[in-house]
Design a protein around this motif. Sequence first.
Motif, PDB file in Angstrom:
ATOM      1  N   PRO A  86      33.964  54.356  49.517  1.00 25.68           N
ATOM      2  CA  PRO A  86      33.818  53.526  48.332  1.00 25.68           C
ATOM      3  C   PRO A  86      32.888  52.331  48.582  1.00 25.68           C
ATOM      4  O   PRO A  86      33.055  51.606  49.554  1.00 25.68           O
ATOM      5  CB  PRO A  86      35.239  53.026  48.104  1.00 25.68           C
ATOM      6  N   CYS A  87      31.905  52.158  47.703  1.00 25.28           N
ATOM      7  CA  CYS A  87      31.060  50.956  47.774  1.00 25.28           C
ATOM      8  C   CYS A  87      31.751  49.779  47.097  1.00 25.28           C
ATOM      9  O   CYS A  87      31.515  48.628  47.438  1.00 25.28           O
ATOM     10  CB  CYS A  87      29.706  51.222  47.121  1.00 25.28           C
ATOM     11  N   LEU A  88      32.588  50.074  46.100  1.00 31.51           N
ATOM     12  CA  LEU A  88      33.403  49.041  45.464  1.00 31.51           C
ATOM     13  C   LEU A  88      34.626  48.790  46.336  1.00 31.51           C
ATOM     14  O   LEU A  88      35.330  49.724  46.721  1.00 31.51           O
ATOM     15  CB  LEU A  88      33.844  49.510  44.073  1.00 31.51           C
ATOM     16  N   SER A  89      34.862  47.528  46.679  1.00 28.85           N
ATOM     17  CA  SER A  89      35.967  47.192  47.575  1.00 28.85           C
ATOM     18  C   SER A  89      37.155  46.557  46.871  1.00 28.85           C
ATOM     19  O   SER A  89      38.305  46.799  47.253  1.00 28.85           O
ATOM     20  CB  SER A  89      35.483  46.227  48.668  1.00 28.85           C
ATOM     21  N   HIS A  90      36.894  45.767  45.831  1.00 32.19           N
ATOM     22  CA  HIS A  90      37.953  44.882  45.337  1.00 32.19           C
ATOM     23  C   HIS A  90      37.655  44.463  43.899  1.00 32.19           C
ATOM     24  O   HIS A  90      36.506  44.245  43.534  1.00 32.19           O
ATOM     25  CB  HIS A  90      37.993  43.644  46.238  1.00 32.19           C
ATOM     26  N   ILE A  91      38.694  44.395  43.076  1.00 31.89           N
ATOM     27  CA  ILE A  91      38.564  43.859  41.720  1.00 31.89           C
ATOM     28  C   ILE A  91      39.618  42.775  41.539  1.00 31.89           C
ATOM     29  O   ILE A  91      40.806  43.008  41.761  1.00 31.89           O
ATOM     30  CB  ILE A  91      38.751  44.927  40.631  1.00 31.89           C
ATOM     31  N   SER A  92      39.175  41.599  41.135  1.00 35.48           N
ATOM     32  CA  SER A  92      40.060  40.461  40.959  1.00 35.48           C
ATOM     33  C   SER A  92      40.092  40.072  39.477  1.00 35.48           C
ATOM     34  O   SER A  92      39.061  40.071  38.805  1.00 35.48           O
ATOM     35  CB  SER A  92      39.548  39.281  41.794  1.00 35.48           C
ATOM     36  N   PHE A  93      41.292  39.743  38.982  1.00 32.78           N
ATOM     37  CA  PHE A  93      41.449  39.363  37.570  1.00 32.78           C
ATOM     38  C   PHE A  93      41.967  37.939  37.472  1.00 32.78           C
ATOM     39  O   PHE A  93      42.856  37.539  38.224  1.00 32.78           O
ATOM     40  CB  PHE A  93      42.412  40.324  36.869  1.00 32.78           C
ATOM     41  N   GLN A  94      41.405  37.199  36.528  1.00 35.63           N
ATOM     42  CA  GLN A  94      41.828  35.823  36.301  1.00 35.63           C
ATOM     43  C   GLN A  94      42.262  35.665  34.835  1.00 35.63           C
ATOM     44  O   GLN A  94      41.567  36.125  33.924  1.00 35.63           O
ATOM     45  CB  GLN A  94      40.687  34.841  36.610  1.00 35.63           C
ATOM     46  N   LEU A  95      43.379  35.013  34.622  1.00 38.21           N
ATOM     47  CA  LEU A  95      43.915  34.780  33.279  1.00 38.21           C
ATOM     48  C   LEU A  95      43.637  33.350  32.860  1.00 38.21           C
ATOM     49  O   LEU A  95      44.105  32.395  33.493  1.00 38.21           O
ATOM     50  CB  LEU A  95      45.429  35.035  33.272  1.00 38.21           C
ATOM     51  N   GLY A  96      42.824  33.200  31.802  1.00 38.65           N
ATOM     52  CA  GLY A  96      42.489  31.875  31.303  1.00 38.65           C
ATOM     53  C   GLY A  96      43.549  31.335  30.362  1.00 38.65           C
ATOM     54  O   GLY A  96      44.364  32.079  29.810  1.00 38.65           O
ATOM     55  N   ARG A  97      43.516  30.038  30.158  1.00 37.38           N
ATOM     56  CA  ARG A  97      44.493  29.416  29.259  1.00 37.38           C
ATOM     57  C   ARG A  97      44.273  29.817  27.806  1.00 37.38           C
ATOM     58  O   ARG A  97      45.141  29.624  26.964  1.00 37.38           O
ATOM     59  CB  ARG A  97      44.428  27.884  29.403  1.00 37.38           C
ATOM     60  N   ASP A  98      43.102  30.392  27.521  1.00 35.57           N
ATOM     61  CA  ASP A  98      42.818  30.882  26.180  1.00 35.57           C
ATOM     62  C   ASP A  98      43.263  32.328  25.986  1.00 35.57           C
ATOM     63  O   ASP A  98      42.886  32.979  25.020  1.00 35.57           O
ATOM     64  CB  ASP A  98      41.315  30.772  25.879  1.00 35.57           C
ATOM     65  N   ARG A  99      44.079  32.845  26.933  1.00 34.41           N
ATOM     66  CA  ARG A  99      44.625  34.204  26.899  1.00 34.41           C
ATOM     67  C   ARG A  99      43.544  35.274  27.037  1.00 34.41           C
ATOM     68  O   ARG A  99      43.695  36.391  26.566  1.00 34.41           O
ATOM     69  CB  ARG A  99      45.444  34.444  25.615  1.00 34.41           C
ATOM     70  N   ARG A 100      42.462  34.954  27.719  1.00 40.38           N
ATOM     71  CA  ARG A 100      41.427  35.938  28.016  1.00 40.38           C
ATOM     72  C   ARG A 100      41.502  36.303  29.494  1.00 40.38           C
ATOM     73  O   ARG A 100      41.679  35.438  30.349  1.00 40.38           O
ATOM     74  CB  ARG A 100      40.038  35.397  27.677  1.00 40.38           C
ATOM     75  N   VAL A 101      41.353  37.587  29.774  1.00 43.03           N
ATOM     76  CA  VAL A 101      41.374  38.075  31.145  1.00 43.03           C
ATOM     77  C   VAL A 101      39.934  38.308  31.598  1.00 43.03           C
ATOM     78  O   VAL A 101      39.164  39.007  30.932  1.00 43.03           O
ATOM     79  CB  VAL A 101      42.164  39.395  31.269  1.00 43.03           C
ATOM     80  N   HIS A 102      39.577  37.727  32.719  1.00 44.64           N
ATOM     81  CA  HIS A 102      38.241  37.875  33.289  1.00 44.64           C
ATOM     82  C   HIS A 102      38.346  38.683  34.582  1.00 44.64           C
ATOM     83  O   HIS A 102      39.374  38.651  35.263  1.00 44.64           O
ATOM     84  CB  HIS A 102      37.628  36.504  33.586  1.00 44.64           C
ATOM     85  N   ALA A 103      37.287  39.404  34.928  1.00 51.56           N
ATOM     86  CA  ALA A 103      37.305  40.234  36.127  1.00 51.56           C
ATOM     87  C   ALA A 103      36.101  39.948  37.002  1.00 51.56           C
ATOM     88  O   ALA A 103      35.007  39.665  36.514  1.00 51.56           O
ATOM     89  CB  ALA A 103      37.331  41.720  35.759  1.00 51.56           C
ATOM     90  N   ALA A 104      36.312  40.046  38.318  1.00 53.42           N
ATOM     91  CA  ALA A 104      35.233  39.941  39.298  1.00 53.42           C
ATOM     92  C   ALA A 104      35.353  41.121  40.246  1.00 53.42           C
ATOM     93  O   ALA A 104      36.418  41.352  40.824  1.00 53.42           O
ATOM     94  CB  ALA A 104      35.320  38.631  40.070  1.00 53.42           C
ATOM     95  N   ALA A 105      34.276  41.895  40.366  1.00 55.06           N
ATOM     96  CA  ALA A 105      34.266  43.081  41.230  1.00 55.06           C
ATOM     97  C   ALA A 105      33.329  42.844  42.402  1.00 55.06           C
ATOM     98  O   ALA A 105      32.232  42.301  42.231  1.00 55.06           O
ATOM     99  CB  ALA A 105      33.821  44.304  40.441  1.00 55.06           C
TER     100      ALA A 105
END
Length: 263
Positions: free
Chosen positions: A180-199
């Motif tokens: 796999p070239c993709l190693s990790h996916i991280s999710f962050q929950l904002g106070r505005d109830r939006r979920v952001h992702a970093a791969a």
Amino acid sequence: MHTFTVAERDVTRAWVAACNKLDSRDNPQRTGLHTVVRIADPLSDDAAFRAELDRLRTGQGLEPLETIASTLFPSALAARCAGPHELAERYRRMYPVLKRYPGNRRGTYFGRLVSYPAASAAGVDQLGTVIDRLRTQAAGTKMAAAYEIDIAAAEDAVQEVGSELLVHAAGKDNSYRGFPCLSHISFQLGRDRRVHAAALYRSHFMFERAYGNYLGLGRLLAYIAEEAGLDCGTLTVVAGHARLDGPITQLRPLLTGTGRLAA
């Protein structure tokens, strides 16, 4: 070291901007280290542009972008499932067959998300765990950064998978290239109830894989947000090593907007 950060509205604009950053006079190898691509609306892209890119890819013997996207998130299967736990169960039943297809011998990205290698025969369902954690946090005190999916983790870390999505498995994935070239996916929950992702990718081939990966990651993010009762946020993709591969002469008209791709 050649590096860059781009931030664009949709998948198409972000991919074009990243490719143009790599295709610069001071970068004859068309490579970059620790590159960052941020997409504000990862569910949006230009359908006509994608069709042109697919046409060129077909001429080079590459699989369609939708096929690449489905390795990260099987949209058609998800649409037929009542929720993430049924999706994980059905995919795990299909997984042995999918591994028989060319290029899938070591698995698929989505397979690692719902059946991460562990002591149990079924593997660990990271996807359902992350959705459950996000849903619980959204209903109470919100923790911003406790939601990860690793595609890479040590054997003794598997029990802590509730906070991350792993892809790479230490001791199992020992090749220098390929899955796999993709190693990790991280999710962050904002106070505005939006979920952001970093791969995080160890390497990213822009023509062969990146556009399809952006599509798949965006759909995965949107699905997780929807199932947790939240809104879809931004997608950020970090590549340890990025390369603009493919037929550059034929690609440039599309990247510069000066005309259609050559037949």
